[in-house]
Design an enzyme around this catalytic site. Structure first.
Site, PDB file in Angstrom:
ATOM      1  N   HIS D 155     -23.809  -0.880  -5.261  1.00  0.00           N
ATOM      2  CA  HIS D 155     -24.492  -0.602  -4.370  1.00  0.00           C
ATOM      3  C   HIS D 155     -25.154   0.609  -3.386  1.00  0.00           C
ATOM      4  CE1 HIS D 155     -21.578  -4.282  -2.373  1.00  0.00           C
ATOM      5  NE2 HIS D 155     -22.376  -3.906  -1.598  1.00  0.00           N
ATOM      6  N   LYS D 159     -22.939   4.313   0.157  1.00  0.00           N
ATOM      7  CA  LYS D 159     -22.017   3.697   0.817  1.00  0.00           C
ATOM      8  C   LYS D 159     -20.400   4.166   0.755  1.00  0.00           C
ATOM      9  CE  LYS D 159     -19.433  -1.202   0.957  1.00  0.00           C
ATOM     10  NZ  LYS D 159     -19.964  -1.540   2.306  1.00  0.00           N
TER      11      LYS D 159
END
Lengths: 268, 268, 268, 268
Positions: D155, D159
């Protein structure tokens, strides 16, 4: 020796309980061939299985029944496999077959033989790779949810055909699933193409075949829709990759009387 | 305003020291265009850079010099970019150009202009993606060590050409490196091919173009030799991917007087 | 036999011209070991090389000189490799060494021996995988242009260490390149981590070690910056993957007198 | 306006036939929110659907019924979604809900409301990404056939949690499938580990979380057994990736009276 087998088979017509502690007795036909050697090794190393007979050209098939084989694995050749099957079914022995060359006519003959032996199971599979079979199942399942799909297969450069049989088969399964779901052609605005750039078309699905030294056998199925892609990839490194599928079939064949083509059903 | 610039440029003919604390003053031409907007944002957010002029159609170029721009970024159109360049060079302002349409003739004209302004640098690049440029450099470097190489590029389905310009360019660089190293054709035993399966051939290098919804712009270069493969993959997700390359050029252009084509040299 | 060698080496002190048609004469020490067998096969199959001596425990080293070996490949054991090297250098034979266990002290001793034989070359390499070495070179080159970098290595589950030596070495090269370029820590907002999720930290670089049946030896280095990623991936399938690197060293060692550690320089 | 709806719903209590030519009338709650805007766009562009009401804070819910909405999509907030649902069910309008914050208690309340309206369907889904849902289904299916499995999720670096919710959920599904199949722990000989190298352990499944600039949201599930691996990978590029799943739910919800949690059933 046959006493032992009868003692076992006689009172208990049920398939041997995997929890009972009694290993399943397995014979191998074509035991000295390339694949047969691997099967013998795999059966020998597997928990719950006992390798009781290794038979090759010139050996008696009766060695298998004498040794009490409950399941026989056949990796022989198209010219002897039908005789082997006939004999095994006749003896009440279930069979797992990896030998090639099965036509619809041959399969029908096997079905007829089996109709007289309701307890016997036969599995004939063109591909025992669990990963390859799951890849195809998943690809067929995903097909109707994505606008776009392409296949990229990658193999060693000694391969004669392009695309591979597995890729062609996968493309057909996908095309069928898309047709059933009413999916039209995948979007493609290509107007200016160097010939071949967009790959081969198999039932409307684009397939790309990569050939390079160092590769073994690999396939990627790429699905795409708005803002996301889903990729299913299978990498096969050597022929031992078929063994888990062969063992799965060996363990399951007696629970599935009659003829089963492919190992798909064992992976359901 | 021009005093400030002179004050800065006068006593110190050296490029501004990145550690000095004085930010580099940057102007943007084509500031309201698709790319220009991103450039303004990127310059504004970058450490050590100050966005001093945003100029578009109808604005005066003098706004740039009045604001003391030391470097100007040009993402305009082929019909105005030569006038912009002429004016900037004349003013002693270095330029980073992303506008397309540069022929060899145009490049020569820029070289002539620069020959009269020894301290000014101009960078004209068809592609500011650092990742894409490194991918091509690495591919060219690896080419002579591997028997096999193929390119797989993957793009959104609205793309008109297949393969992409980047893939074609990469194939040419690889072919050239292989030729220099005396590499022959990659091994390939294919005898039975569904037309297109083996891709397009660009200077002897196979290139496969995948098109699917969800994809943006991706390229993989796969090298193979006995027992191993090396893969270089570039994924570009949106046009902001050009910004690090633009900023790198902005920071470096004044240290490189004369004309530089491509950002390769800044990545050496 | 030694006449032949002298006849060849005598009039021409230059390394044999690859275009001259005379094959390079190669001996192998440790010829019956796991790696030695592969080296013999590879040399035997290679164009321009001739396998003239296969020597293992109990054989005379003089077999190599008697057979006119110009280059010797040593895949033996740490306890005999120094004696082998001493003897070869003394005989004026260049050596390519894949045997492990070289300390800085041992390397120094080899350098001393070589100082008396200016025409002789020795290459000692911990890793002959061309792909692995190029991966590390490219990773070090790319390191300073990307904010983010992580390493994912994937191996068979019998491996004892995690991460692999190659991954650790790659992380160190990257960390050094980032430090030299003044790159700070990679961005990472993680606040809520299940222990281990973010991998091991090697000199500030995150390294993830995947272990799974079916895998052989694989490594991916992922670089990221605004809007794009660059991935360098190496897949090694079996020990034959070292052979192209061994052959490259065999062909190059006589052009590079003195000691060379690693095959990096042959890949420049 | 309500006449029209009744006219339509009255004579035909069946869900509108997709082949009938009458488009399905859709209203959107939270129409000016980040996701709502995308839903409006997607419904507007979709064949067979008609966007009849765009409702946000301050608008009357009755606009939806007045416009004859047969299905309403709710991407609002946890504090208003229950009121919206109550009203829609009461009006006999089926609902597709992407709003978060549903506890078991809230779901029970919805079930009670629906028990009085047998023709109405409600779908509440935490994730409308078709690719993500299929990835989890396939992973759960494959789990019992492979000795080894690990998850690598990747990701953007903003995050906060590692691993992602999707990765954690996938690991749990896999662990459950392995347990049901009697699979033991995956083989792993690691003895010498730099802390964190082998990832986080979620119900016995190793999960690795990669964070890098340029990435969006990606997950790979790697299965391995003797000689082969199977990889299922999902790449999500932006929030439009949820739209095909939302549209699928909109088209299917009226055929599925009562409460449906997740879109899994629509993908069976």
């Amino acid at each position: 020796m046959s006493d032992e087998r009868e003692a076992q088979a006689g009172p208990s017509p049920e398939p041997s309980d995997p929890l009972s502690g009694d290993p399943l007795r397995v014979g191998v036909l074509g035991a000295r061939g390339r694949m047969g050697i691997e099967v013998c090794r795999a059966v020998d190393a597997a928990e719950g299985l006992e390798l009781v007979a290794m038979i090759d050209q010139g050996d008696w098939l009766f060695n298998a029944s004498d040794a009490g084989a409950e399941v026989v694995v056949d990796f022989t050749t198209p010219d002897v496999v039908m005789d082997n099957l006939h004999w095994c079914i006749d003896q009440g022995i279930s069979v797992v077959v990896g030998t090639s060359g099965f036509t619809e006519q041959r399969l029908d003959r096997v079905r007829t033989w089996l109709s007289h032996k309701p307890g016997v199971g036969v599995v004939i599979a063109p591909n025992f790779g669990i990963g390859a079979v799951l890849m195809m199942q998943f690809a067929a399942r995903a097909a109707r949810f994505f606008e776009s799909v392409e296949i990229i297969e990658q193999h060693h450069p000694k391969k004669l055909d392009a695309p591979s049989g597995t890729a062609t088969h996968t493309a057909r399964l996908i095309a069928q699933a898309r047709a059933e779901a009413g999916q039209g052609a995948a979007p493609d605005a290509t107007r200016d193409e160097v010939p071949g750039a967009r790959g081969a078309e198999i039932d409307g699905v684009r397939v790309h075949a990569v050939r390079a030294a160092g590769l073994v056998a690999h396939q990627e199925v790429l699905f795409g829709t708005t803002g996301e892609t889903l990729t299913i990839r299978h990498d096969s490194y050597d022929r031992t990759s078929f063994m888990p599928g062969v063992l799965l079939a060996v363990r399951s064949v007696r629970n599935r009387p009659g003829l089963t083509v492919g190992i798909d059903d064992f992976l359901a």
